[in-house]
Write a protein that holds these residues in place. Structure first.
Motif, mmCIF file in Angstrom:
data_model
loop_
_atom_site.group_PDB
_atom_site.id
_atom_site.type_symbol
_atom_site.label_atom_id
_atom_site.label_comp_id
_atom_site.label_asym_id
_atom_site.label_seq_id
_atom_site.Cartn_x
_atom_site.Cartn_y
_atom_site.Cartn_z
ATOM 1 N N ASP A 1 8.252 -15.139 -7.762
ATOM 2 C CA ASP A 1 7.482 -14.004 -7.264
ATOM 3 C C ASP A 1 7.937 -12.994 -6.333
ATOM 4 O OD1 ASP A 1 5.296 -14.710 -9.231
ATOM 5 O OD2 ASP A 1 4.169 -15.808 -7.649
ATOM 6 N N ALA A 2 9.061 -13.299 -5.894
ATOM 7 C CA ALA A 2 9.639 -12.466 -4.754
ATOM 8 C C ALA A 2 10.585 -11.325 -5.515
ATOM 9 C CB ALA A 2 10.583 -13.543 -4.086
ATOM 10 N N LEU A 3 10.403 -10.139 -4.939
ATOM 11 C CA LEU A 3 11.232 -9.005 -5.361
ATOM 12 C C LEU A 3 12.412 -8.904 -4.520
ATOM 13 C CD1 LEU A 3 11.256 -6.043 -6.449
ATOM 14 C CD2 LEU A 3 10.211 -5.128 -4.640
ATOM 15 N N ARG A 4 13.576 -8.952 -5.412
ATOM 16 C CA ARG A 4 14.921 -8.874 -5.002
ATOM 17 C C ARG A 4 15.690 -7.638 -4.909
ATOM 18 N NH1 ARG A 4 13.996 -12.889 -1.830
ATOM 19 N NH2 ARG A 4 13.774 -14.730 -2.691
ATOM 20 N N GLY A 5 15.525 -6.731 -6.011
ATOM 21 C CA GLY A 5 15.991 -5.561 -6.270
ATOM 22 C C GLY A 5 15.328 -4.765 -7.231
ATOM 23 N N ILE A 6 16.108 -3.493 -7.433
ATOM 24 C CA ILE A 6 15.701 -2.522 -8.484
ATOM 25 C C ILE A 6 16.803 -2.204 -9.187
ATOM 26 C CG2 ILE A 6 15.269 -0.631 -7.036
ATOM 27 C CD1 ILE A 6 13.269 0.464 -8.336
ATOM 28 N N VAL A 7 16.753 -1.832 -10.504
ATOM 29 C CA VAL A 7 17.669 -1.411 -11.306
ATOM 30 C C VAL A 7 17.189 -0.354 -11.933
ATOM 31 C CG1 VAL A 7 19.560 -1.789 -13.034
ATOM 32 C CG2 VAL A 7 19.084 -3.357 -11.603
ATOM 33 N N THR A 8 17.809 0.918 -12.050
ATOM 34 C CA THR A 8 17.256 2.077 -12.502
ATOM 35 C C THR A 8 18.262 2.548 -13.706
ATOM 36 O OG1 THR A 8 18.671 3.736 -11.165
ATOM 37 C CG2 THR A 8 16.526 3.033 -10.562
ATOM 38 N N ASP A 9 17.965 3.429 -14.553
ATOM 39 C CA ASP A 9 19.024 3.805 -15.490
ATOM 40 C C ASP A 9 20.216 4.606 -15.238
ATOM 41 O OD1 ASP A 9 17.399 6.181 -14.398
ATOM 42 O OD2 ASP A 9 16.436 6.662 -16.460
ATOM 43 N N ARG A 10 19.921 5.291 -13.871
ATOM 44 C CA ARG A 10 21.142 5.844 -13.188
ATOM 45 C C ARG A 10 22.298 4.780 -12.865
ATOM 46 N NH1 ARG A 10 22.793 10.511 -10.498
ATOM 47 N NH2 ARG A 10 23.892 10.008 -8.582
ATOM 48 N N VAL B 1 6.452 0.314 -0.874
ATOM 49 C CA VAL B 1 5.039 0.876 -0.368
ATOM 50 C C VAL B 1 4.176 -0.170 -0.615
ATOM 51 C CG1 VAL B 1 5.517 3.426 -0.271
ATOM 52 C CG2 VAL B 1 4.752 2.281 -2.174
ATOM 53 N N ASP B 2 3.182 -0.198 0.188
ATOM 54 C CA ASP B 2 1.932 -1.170 0.182
ATOM 55 C C ASP B 2 0.716 -0.341 -0.902
ATOM 56 O OD1 ASP B 2 -0.820 -2.323 1.169
ATOM 57 O OD2 ASP B 2 1.076 -3.837 1.501
ATOM 58 N N VAL B 3 0.279 -1.242 -1.578
ATOM 59 C CA VAL B 3 -1.017 -0.893 -2.467
ATOM 60 C C VAL B 3 -2.008 0.117 -1.717
ATOM 61 C CG1 VAL B 3 -2.078 -2.626 -2.508
ATOM 62 C CG2 VAL B 3 -2.277 -1.375 -4.348
ATOM 63 N N THR B 4 -2.154 -0.282 -0.438
ATOM 64 C CA THR B 4 -3.125 0.271 0.402
ATOM 65 C C THR B 4 -2.819 1.504 1.296
ATOM 66 O OG1 THR B 4 -2.938 -1.143 2.186
ATOM 67 C CG2 THR B 4 -4.578 -2.107 0.534
ATOM 68 N N ASP B 5 -1.557 1.742 1.087
ATOM 69 C CA ASP B 5 -0.842 2.674 2.038
ATOM 70 C C ASP B 5 -1.745 4.087 1.621
ATOM 71 O OD1 ASP B 5 0.905 1.239 3.551
ATOM 72 O OD2 ASP B 5 2.547 1.708 2.407
ATOM 73 N N ARG C 1 11.956 6.258 -7.210
ATOM 74 C CA ARG C 1 11.012 5.126 -7.590
ATOM 75 C C ARG C 1 10.628 4.101 -6.258
ATOM 76 N NH1 ARG C 1 14.552 6.042 -11.576
ATOM 77 N NH2 ARG C 1 13.798 6.733 -13.655
ATOM 78 N N LEU C 2 9.584 3.793 -6.216
ATOM 79 C CA LEU C 2 9.095 2.847 -5.067
ATOM 80 C C LEU C 2 8.493 1.696 -5.574
ATOM 81 C CD1 LEU C 2 8.347 5.245 -2.213
ATOM 82 C CD2 LEU C 2 10.505 4.024 -2.504
ATOM 83 N N PRO C 3 8.874 0.579 -5.804
ATOM 84 C CA PRO C 3 7.821 -0.512 -5.927
ATOM 85 C C PRO C 3 6.529 -0.702 -5.069
ATOM 86 C CG PRO C 3 10.209 -1.408 -5.960
ATOM 87 C CD PRO C 3 9.983 -0.151 -5.351
ATOM 88 N N VAL C 4 5.571 -1.043 -5.462
ATOM 89 C CA VAL C 4 4.260 -1.056 -4.834
ATOM 90 C C VAL C 4 3.909 -2.326 -4.569
ATOM 91 C CG1 VAL C 4 1.923 -0.423 -4.680
ATOM 92 C CG2 VAL C 4 3.523 1.019 -5.726
ATOM 93 N N LEU C 5 3.631 -2.932 -3.544
ATOM 94 C CA LEU C 5 3.480 -4.404 -3.126
ATOM 95 C C LEU C 5 1.906 -4.364 -2.694
ATOM 96 C CD1 LEU C 5 6.704 -5.395 -1.142
ATOM 97 C CD2 LEU C 5 6.138 -5.577 -3.604
#
Length: 152
Positions: A41-50, A78-82, A98-102
């Motif tokens: 369940d842990a976020l380790r990274g992000i990969v974009t088309d770029r 960013v947090d879902v409640t921000d 792009r920012l993952p929302v936690l």
């Protein structure tokens, strides 16, 4: 307005041991420009088309190479409640699109620059409504029976 009201969901996520060829196929299948890299369940990274174009193809990486070879980590989130204004500042400071929302440590969505533009356009439309009414000589819509247009 909260981040939760503007974010895109569901999220496309793949485990850290995923080949780049599958990453590209998942992006195409789901019509997304990024995938989140997770381990459990842990976020380790992000990969974009770029990242795929410039990080993998430009460097001559093979489609069998693993996702973690091109992922961005650590990830700015960013947090879902921000408040949405926190997200605006985070975009400006990070330079990311792009920012993952936690929600706690759980990924619940992705907030994109496109999501933010939709918010801006809606706010602009809300402001333009009263201005447009004050500028027009008559309300929008078909002319009433007794009115004539300027050109008539």
């Amino acid at each position: 307005m909260k981040v939760s009201e503007a974010m895109s969901h569901p999220v496309v996520s793949l485990p850290t041991r995923t080949p780049l060829g599958r990453v590209a196929r998942e992006m195409a299948e789901y019509g997304v420009g990024s995938v989140l890299v997770t381990e459990g369940d842990a976020l380790r990274g992000i990969v974009t088309d770029r990242d795929l174009a410039l990080g993998a193809l430009a460097r001559g990486l093979d489609a069998a190479e693993m996702i973690d070879s091109v992922m961005t980590s650590p990830v700015i989130t960013v947090d879902v409640t921000d408040d949405i204004h926190v997200a605006y500042r985070t975009f400006r400071r990070s330079g990311f699109r792009r920012l993952p929302v936690l929600d706690g440590h759980r990924v619940v969505g992705v907030l994109t620059v496109d999501d933010m533009l939709i918010d801006v356009f809606q706010r602009l439309a809300d402001l333009l409504g009263p201005v447009a009414w004050s500028v027009l000589e008559e309300p929008p819509g078909p002319p009433s029976a007794g009115s004539r247009s300027r050109g008539a």
